[in-house]
Write a protein that holds these residues in place. Structure first.
Motif, short mmCIF file in Angstrom:
data_model
loop_
_atom_site.label_atom_id
_atom_site.label_comp_id
_atom_site.label_asym_id
_atom_site.label_seq_id
_atom_site.Cartn_x
_atom_site.Cartn_y
_atom_site.Cartn_z
N GLU A 32 0.81 -1.23 0.00
CA GLU A 32 0.00 0.00 0.00
C GLU A 32 0.84 1.27 0.00
O GLU A 32 0.28 2.37 0.00
N ASP A 42 0.12 4.97 -1.62
CA ASP A 42 -1.24 4.82 -2.15
C ASP A 42 -1.82 6.20 -2.48
O ASP A 42 -1.97 7.04 -1.60
N VAL A 43 -2.10 6.41 -3.77
CA VAL A 43 -2.60 7.73 -4.17
C VAL A 43 -4.12 7.75 -4.27
O VAL A 43 -4.71 8.73 -4.65
N ARG A 44 -4.76 6.64 -3.93
CA ARG A 44 -6.21 6.59 -4.06
C ARG A 44 -6.91 6.76 -2.72
O ARG A 44 -8.06 6.37 -2.53
N GLY A 45 -6.16 7.25 -1.74
CA GLY A 45 -6.79 7.49 -0.44
C GLY A 45 -6.88 6.24 0.39
O GLY A 45 -7.73 6.12 1.28
N THR A 52 2.65 6.93 5.77
CA THR A 52 3.46 8.07 5.33
C THR A 52 4.56 8.44 6.32
O THR A 52 5.47 9.18 5.97
#
Ligand SMILES: N[C@@H](CCC(=O)N[C@@H](CS)C(=O)NCC(=O)O)C(=O)O
Length: 408
Positions: A260, A263-266, A271
């Motif tokens: 994951e 992950d740019v899709r929320g 992070t």
């Protein structure tokens, strides 16, 4: 499906790569990769973590049998194209290059001793764990059936005239060619590999109780390499998926975390990360056990292939996890082992003094250096990961020259 729609799909499959190349302002890397390929996932998860954008090109039969061989000289994935059409192959040198090019989120520890352990585990994953990957994918009926159809379907992607059902037996036949190379069929080998997976998961699960990643609380190149093998084959394939869940729940969580990242899709992509391990006062028990596992598996396997390659022998025997096994010699594996040896030799006296007891306890030493460093010429005159004129290495160069001579 109408004839027109079929024709459109066909056209799209043929042109998708060309359109990507021609798109105005192309600034992205492009990668031929596949969902079932460990090295593809190793590279992709790394790029996600580093925040390096890329476009994915599905590795269908057209790409694998024609486009990739024309760029590299053989069928292999992943293959990466840069925006200005340079061709890059081989995940380890690609990641090493990118560590120099992209400084954010470094994946190689600053401490040279920890960095050496990283390269050792990285090569163990790429070159040894593939035995477990191939044993589980092709060594039982459920995965043989599911994966031969899945890989056949992937090869037929975007090529509606092709039939996955007809292609599956060909996929199966081709894969069994790897068994001898990886020494999978000797007496007691498969039972040993089953035990090795259970033991490895116990080691990893013990380690992940205390640390989020292999070398502390941030991912290194070693994490991506081990992840590639454990995710693409063992976690995704139906037969081994159950073993992974039952014997390695924390390892499965680590796999999901790495999967994951970026992950740019929320999604649940992580992070914030912690520190590297401080190994000045020794390594944690979990890492020591992992090194001992490396000492019983990768070291005899890779040292054996390096020696056999130097002596130009086609096969060699080695005792791996207590089992006397016969393998085919691999020039590539011999070359990558040499790189690991060179990294150890490049350390300074103080670093050796710190690592030696640890590597001796793990039986990585003295075996890693017992036959000396045998130079392998596979990449002499080449500069991996860059591929020029469609020739990846000296072996491909030799084969091409031979083919040209016999057709002249
Ligand atoms: N060292 C290479 C290994 C790549 C590799 O072995 N890829 C596999 C698929 S995961 C492959 O294409 N093998 C060649 C074949 O199937 O003939 C890398 O890291 O890129």
């Amino acid at each position: 499906m109408t004839t027109e729609h079929k024709a459109n799909l066909h056209r799209e499959a043929q042109t998708i790569e060309r359109e990507m190349n021609l798109a105005d302002g192309q600034t992205c890397y492009r990668i031929w990769c596949d969902n079932n390929s460990p090295y593809s996932w190793k590279l992709r998860a790394y790029l996600h973590y580093k925040g390096i954008p890329y476009q994915r090109m599905r590795n269908n039969a057209h790409a694998y049998m024609q486009r990739i061989p024309s760029q590299v000289g053989m069928s292999i994935i992943p293959v990466m194209l840069t925006a200005d059409e340079q061709v890059l192959q081989d995940t380890t040198p690609i990641m090493q290059l990118f560590e120099e090019r992209y400084r954010s989120r470094p994946c190689i520890p600053d401490d040279p001793r920890l960095a050496f352990l990283m390269w050792l585990i990285e090569d163990f994953a790429d070159e040894y764990l593939v035995r477990l990957s191939m044993h589980y994918r092709w060594g039982n009926l459920q995965n043989r059936s599911a994966l031969s159809h899945r890989l056949a379907r992937a090869l037929c992607y975007g090529l509606p005239q092709m039939r996955p059902g007809q292609m599956a037996p060909m996929v199966l036949q081709r894969q069994s060619g790897f068994d001898q190379a990886l020494g999978l069929d000797g007496e007691g080998v498969r039972a040993s590999l089953d035990q090795q997976l259970i033991d490895l998961l116990a080691i990893l699960d013990g380690h992940f109780e205390h640390y989020q990643f292999l070398l502390g609380d941030r991912p290194s190149l070693a994490d991506f390499a081990v992840f590639g093998q454990l995710f693409a084959h063992l976690y995704q394939d139906p037969f081994s998926a159950e073993l992974m869940e039952l014997h390695g729940p924390r390892t499965c969580n680590w796999i999901e975390t790495l999967h994951e990242l970026g992950d740019v899709r929320g999604g649940v992509g992580q992070t914030s990360f912690g520190e590297w391990l401080d190994i000045r006062c020794g390594v944690p028990a979990g890492l020591a056990s992992l090194l001992a596992f490396v000492g019983m598996t990768y070291i005899p396997f890779s040292a054996g292939t390096a020696l056999a390659s130097g002596e130009r022998k086609k096969t060699f025997r080695a005792e791996v996890y207590g089992v006397d096994t016969t393998f085919l010699t691999s020039q590539y594996r011999a070359w990558s082992f040499e790189q690991v040896q060179q990294r150890y030799l490049a350390l300074d006296e103080l670093d050796w003094r710190c690592l030696e007891p640890l590597l001796k306890a793990a039986r990585v030493l003295p075996a890693m250096l017992a036959n000396g460093v045998i130079h392998n010429s596979l990449y002499d005159g080449f500069s991996p990961p860059f591929i020029r004129d469609g020739i990846a290495d000296a072996r491909i160069q030799h084969l091409k020259a031979k083919a040209a001579r016999s057709s002249a």
